[in-house]
Enzyme design. Sequence first.
Site, short mmCIF file in Angstrom:
data_model
loop_
_atom_site.label_atom_id
_atom_site.label_comp_id
_atom_site.label_asym_id
_atom_site.label_seq_id
_atom_site.Cartn_x
_atom_site.Cartn_y
_atom_site.Cartn_z
N ASP A 86 -41.91 0.78 54.42
CA ASP A 86 -42.76 1.43 53.42
C ASP A 86 -43.94 0.56 53.00
O ASP A 86 -44.37 0.59 51.84
CB ASP A 86 -41.92 1.84 52.19
N HIS A 104 -43.70 8.65 57.03
CA HIS A 104 -44.94 8.35 56.33
C HIS A 104 -45.68 9.63 56.01
O HIS A 104 -45.58 10.62 56.72
CB HIS A 104 -45.78 7.31 57.07
P1 IMP Z 1 -30.55 3.70 58.67
O1 IMP Z 1 -31.75 3.31 59.45
O2 IMP Z 1 -30.58 5.10 58.18
O3 IMP Z 1 -29.28 3.35 59.38
O4 IMP Z 1 -30.53 2.80 57.34
C1 IMP Z 1 -30.30 1.39 57.38
C2 IMP Z 1 -31.11 0.69 56.30
O5 IMP Z 1 -32.48 0.70 56.65
C3 IMP Z 1 -31.02 1.34 54.93
O6 IMP Z 1 -31.11 0.33 53.94
C4 IMP Z 1 -32.28 2.21 54.88
O7 IMP Z 1 -32.68 2.48 53.56
C5 IMP Z 1 -33.25 1.31 55.61
N1 IMP Z 1 -34.35 2.02 56.26
C6 IMP Z 1 -34.32 2.65 57.44
N2 IMP Z 1 -35.54 3.12 57.74
C7 IMP Z 1 -36.36 2.77 56.75
C8 IMP Z 1 -37.77 2.94 56.52
O8 IMP Z 1 -38.52 3.51 57.32
N3 IMP Z 1 -38.25 2.43 55.35
C9 IMP Z 1 -37.45 1.76 54.48
N4 IMP Z 1 -36.16 1.55 54.67
C10 IMP Z 1 -35.61 2.06 55.80
#
Ligand code: IMP
Length: 467
Positions: free
Chosen positions: A27, A55
Amino acid sequence: MASKIDETPAAPAGGLCTAVVGLQWGDEGKGKVVDLIAPRFDAVVRYNGGANAGHSVVVQGERYALHLIPSGILYPGKLAVIGNGVVVDPEVILQEIEGLQARGVDTSGLVISDRAHVVMPYHKAEDELRELALTAYGGNPVTANGAPGAGGSIGTTKRGIGPCYADKAQRATAVRIADLIRPDLLRQKLILACGIKNPMLRGLAADAGVEAPQFTPDEIIAWATPLAERLRDSVRDTTYLLHDLRAAGRPILFEGANAALLDVDHGTYPYVTSSSCTALGIPAGAGVPGSQIAEVIGVVKAYSTRVGNGPLPTELHDATGETIRQRGREFGTTTGRPRRVGWLDLVAVRYSAMLSGATSLAVTLLDVLSGLPRLRVCTRYEVPGGEPSMTDRFIPDGDLLAEARPVYTDLPGFTEDITNVRSRADLPAAARAYLDLIEEVVGVPIRLIGVGPARDQVIICDETSGG
Ligand code: IMP
């Protein structure tokens, strides 16, 4: 404005590939940087992650959230490529295609790798159940700096990302985009997958104290067949496509998803996502060697944010944190969750810039800090032990990092509204000092500075003057 965007540096001659990557926990505003420089490239390529990323783009005055489709799609005549390293949720991508088409965007430039993996309904069910079960077992004890510690859930986006990448590594039950459009092969894979997944889901559901969803090959085929038909024409071997573009001298932009500190190898493991989020992920996730990437733009938010669990050493639990959250609109694009907020952590940013080989920095959301009387920047950690010691090296272990305390360099804040400033020299002295400190500690020049959400609210720094 168009004139400003035209001043953005062209892709360097010789090496035709540029990468835009996030240097924190996601982000950072990568989408805006990609959107700004995309006109210079013939293809915009995603190489990692899936619909966990998000995004916002503004299409005909309307804000629109893209999770899978590279924002290059908004420029007519450009290719928007989803590389083999991405995990594709067919429902999400079709919703995005339809949403863009309804706004008059030509989506014919979208190309999806035949080797990208498919996020299946049972992956999302598993992601959700694992999180529930981990919470039930875990406990998330709070550590010295207030961060959740070992145990407990990851805090995923529940988009099925981890289970899909796990199946990719497990191989036999994995479904790639090419399999989705071959019904016989798909059926065989689904017989195997359902046979293995259903008992596993029952086990997780029992641990979590909820009812287990169960899947049959027929149901999944009925769901997948119409989706596959709609995607069929976009499916290609994207590795050869990208090499053909390179051979023809056409510049390519790689758009990193998620960010360095969420990288499965180099991030704050285990509180990370499941893909390679740095520029190091490009060779594996798109088939283009690192030697072809001449320029890496590292995107740094002027402060830190994180969604989900895991350490954020500079986290603010006070009114300053709330002010930054509100002013920066720090709520997730994908999940709507409020983001955790903290001071800028340059130990972390320097590490991430090193990993990706950043050749320049884009500092975003600097305007959000206006009005804060004092700005704090973490330049070292104090690490507990028999004798607490100081380090300026990042600690890429979630549980060890949770014990580190930030050591700050304090700078005076600035009160001026900087949203209309378009030259680094015209920024208030305190804002310039803040940027100078970032460059000094990270050792990489700042080329772009975001001072507001609109496409033209950006300062493009002069290479020669450094300002
Ligand atoms: P997952 O990718 O859904 O398995 O989440 C794993 C971790 O990465 C969690 O803490 C999510 O909040 C974080 N996360 C995954 N993609 C993003 C992103 O694009 N922005 C911010 N955090 C992310």
